[in-house]
Scaffold this active site. Structure first.
Site, PDB file in Angstrom:
ATOM      1  N   GLU A  97       3.749  -6.384   1.124  1.00  0.00           N
ATOM      2  CA  GLU A  97       3.458  -6.835  -0.155  1.00  0.00           C
ATOM      3  C   GLU A  97       3.821  -5.949  -0.697  1.00  0.00           C
ATOM      4  OE1 GLU A  97       0.184 -10.197   1.708  1.00  0.00           O
ATOM      5  OE2 GLU A  97       0.127  -8.153   1.483  1.00  0.00           O
TER       6      GLU A  97
ATOM      7  N   CYS B 236     -16.277   3.034 -26.720  1.00  0.00           N
ATOM      8  CA  CYS B 236     -17.433   2.820 -27.030  1.00  0.00           C
ATOM      9  C   CYS B 236     -18.123   3.446 -25.244  1.00  0.00           C
ATOM     10  CB  CYS B 236     -18.040   2.376 -27.138  1.00  0.00           C
ATOM     11  SG  CYS B 236     -17.926   2.524 -29.843  1.00  0.00           S
TER      12      CYS B 236
ATOM     13  N   ARG C  41      -7.636   3.070 -14.792  1.00  0.00           N
ATOM     14  CA  ARG C  41      -7.238   4.071 -13.805  1.00  0.00           C
ATOM     15  C   ARG C  41      -8.027   5.365 -13.519  1.00  0.00           C
ATOM     16  NH1 ARG C  41      -2.953   4.986 -11.631  1.00  0.00           N
ATOM     17  NH2 ARG C  41      -3.764   4.765  -8.809  1.00  0.00           N
TER      18      ARG C  41
ATOM     19  N   GLY D 234       0.689  -1.528   0.007  1.00  0.00           N
ATOM     20  CA  GLY D 234       0.241   0.074  -0.505  1.00  0.00           C
ATOM     21  C   GLY D 234       1.103   1.592  -0.068  1.00  0.00           C
TER      22      GLY D 234
ATOM     23  N   ARG E 169       2.615  -1.683  -5.962  1.00  0.00           N
ATOM     24  CA  ARG E 169       2.470  -0.275  -6.529  1.00  0.00           C
ATOM     25  C   ARG E 169       3.740   0.563  -6.383  1.00  0.00           C
ATOM     26  NH1 ARG E 169      -1.808   2.299  -8.018  1.00  0.00           N
ATOM     27  NH2 ARG E 169      -3.166   1.603  -6.248  1.00  0.00           N
TER      28      ARG E 169
HETATM   29  C1  PLP Z   1      -3.341  -5.621  -3.390  1.00  0.00           C
HETATM   30  C2  PLP Z   1      -2.796  -6.002  -2.076  1.00  0.00           C
HETATM   31  C3  PLP Z   1      -1.448  -5.453  -2.687  1.00  0.00           C
HETATM   32  C4  PLP Z   1      -0.809  -5.099  -2.645  1.00  0.00           C
HETATM   33  O1  PLP Z   1      -1.424  -2.992  -2.595  1.00  0.00           O
HETATM   34  P1  PLP Z   1      -0.334  -2.009  -3.343  1.00  0.00           P
HETATM   35  O2  PLP Z   1      -0.531  -0.704  -3.197  1.00  0.00           O
HETATM   36  O3  PLP Z   1       0.110  -2.571  -4.983  1.00  0.00           O
HETATM   37  O4  PLP Z   1       1.967  -2.298  -2.669  1.00  0.00           O
HETATM   38  C5  PLP Z   1      -0.851  -6.196  -0.886  1.00  0.00           C
HETATM   39  N1  PLP Z   1      -1.287  -7.056  -0.150  1.00  0.00           N
HETATM   40  C6  PLP Z   1      -2.865  -7.753  -0.400  1.00  0.00           C
HETATM   41  C7  PLP Z   1      -3.288  -8.315   0.624  1.00  0.00           C
HETATM   42  C8  PLP Z   1      -3.364  -7.100  -2.288  1.00  0.00           C
HETATM   43  O5  PLP Z   1      -4.619  -7.262  -1.911  1.00  0.00           O
END
Ligand code: PLP
Length: 417
Positions: free
Chosen positions: A273, A342, A312, A239, A276
């Site tokens: 995790e 369209c 996006r 995130g 982005r």
């Molecule tokens: C989508 C997701 C992420 C990655 O989020 P980013 O904003 O791309 O870093 C990490 N963990 C889980 C569980 C997700 O669903």
């Protein structure tokens, strides 16, 4: 930091002119920079230094095999959310012992596949999923290592579509219920509770909500340990936001330094995790202006890429910088950059100062390495774009542009028609 810059031949990616790529294989085309992927990954690695940790790459941000291979070779783990992503991750060469599996709707087939690969952890999102895991693992004589995905009930201050850690969200388990569930797991035979997981949303540009959530979840780690659970992993999710226009975003180091005391207090191995942050600024989408059009007072640039290529802007009202590939700082035009799909919602940039591009000119949509191609579709029967990887002065097609035949692959007209 810029692996995309103006130089000989206009806008370049590392040692390659983007115009050369499009002259050779056409548009729309996603172009990714190896150096940018590597740099972002290493920044995260360094931010965690001194902590026992593993940076997992969120495959859903950009699941191209070559992107995955790049990250696997750097030592990253993988965060997957489906059996399809497990398949990709294994094909790309990720070590299954570095794979974590999240998602509220894991099916029996997906669970079996992940058990078969002996992945590191299932991030479990409900009591029913736990029961299903226990049953399936028991049936196949396997053990399932799990972490509980908790919902720390914090507003991450990002777009509603990408917020996942508030009270009303479908994701995770409220912290007080997690304690009850943990006691239940203690009685399961084939499930080992060894982690706590959280992920409160995406494109988060403020540290405070992250810190608040992590403090709450870290508290749960400590409480579970007090109750005798062997919690070895604390997964803080992804995130971390990137700069799309003028956002002030924390660096990985600023982010980790702010939460380091909470992380250290858990004594657990820290997993993250990131999707982005790793891939977002490592990619651009090249698109050609097909037409210029005026409608009343409004001007439009009609591109050969649309919402099916880059969703996006339509989905989140997201802002992507638009650059002329030919030259820097060319004169500008107040216009919408729209696609050929369209739908009125089909735009790539709305009410913006755009490069005053002529018909046939090439534009680059910046910061589209994450949630760009991975969200692409064939809507309007449009073949999906090609993808290219640049490394130094070399480049290669890493996914062919789709052909019309790909559009009807698997379709069958039955004899009774
Ligand atoms: C989508 C997701 C992420 C990655 O989020 P980013 O904003 O791309 O870093 C990490 N963990 C889980 C569980 C997700 O669903």
């Amino acid at each position: 930091m810029d692996d995309f810059y103006y130089g000989e031949g206009g806008l370049r990616c590392e040692g390659v002119a983007l115009a050369e790529i499009s002259e050779s294989i056409g548009s729309p085309t996603y172009v990714y920079s190896f150096a940018a992927l590597e740099r972002a990954y290493r920044e995260l690695e360094e931010a965690f230094s001194g902590l026992d940790h593993l940076v997992c790459y969120a495959v859903k941000a950009n699941g191209n095999l070559s992107v995955l291979r790049t990250l696997a070779s750097l030592g990253a783990g993988a965060d997957i959310v489906s059996g399809g992503e497990l398949y990709r991750a294994m094909k790309a060469g990720f070590d299954p012992k570095k794979v974590v599996f999240a998602g509220v709707g894991k099916t029996e087939a997906e669970i079996m596949a992940a058990l078969g690969e002996r992945i590191l952890l299932f991030n479990v999102e409900s009591a029913s999923e736990l029961e299903r895991l226990e049953e399936i693992a028991g049936r196949f004589g396997k053990r399932a290592r799990v972490s509980l995905r908790v919902n720390p009930d914090v507003d991450p201050g990002t777009h509603a579509h990408i917020s996942t850690g508030q009270g009303e969200s479908k994701f995770g388990i409220p912290i007080d219920e997690a304690l009850v569930l943990a006691e239940k797991i203690g009685r399961y035979r084939c499930v080992d509770l060894i982690g706590v997981h959280q992920h409160i949303g995406s494109q988060i540009t403020k540290i405070a909500p992250h810190a608040e959530a992590i403090e709450k979840s870290a508290g749960l780690v400590e409480e579970l340990k007090r109750r005798g659970f062997d919690i070895r992993y604390f997964n803080i999710g992804g995130g971390l936001g990137i700069r799309y226009r003028d956002e002030e975003v924390p660096s990985p180091k600023e982010y980790i330094d702010a939460i380091r005391p909470s992380l250290e207090a858990t004594g657990a191995k820290i997993l993250c995790e990131m999707g982005r942050y790793i891939a977002g600024n490592a990619g651009v989408l090249l698109t050609r202006v097909v037409y210029r059009k005026k409608s009343g007072a409004k001007s439009f640039l009609v591109a050969d890429a649309g919402m099916n290529d880059l969703l996006r802007p339509s989905l989140y009202d997201a802002h992507h910088e638009v650059r002329s590939v030919k030259e820097n700082g060319s004169s500008s035009l107040k216009a919408d950059l729209v696609g050929p799909v369209c739908e009125s919602g089909d735009y790539l940039a709305r009410d913006r100062e755009l490069p005053d591009a002529a018909e046939g000119d090439l534009l680059a949509l910046m910061g589209t390495g994450a949630y760009g191609f991975s969200m692409a579709s064939n809507y309007n029967s449009r073949p999906r774009a090609a993808e290219v990887m640049v490394k130094g002065d070399r480049w290669a097609v890493i996914r062919e542009r789709e052909h019309n035949a790909d559009l009807i692959k698997g379709e069958v007209v039955p004899a009774f028609l």
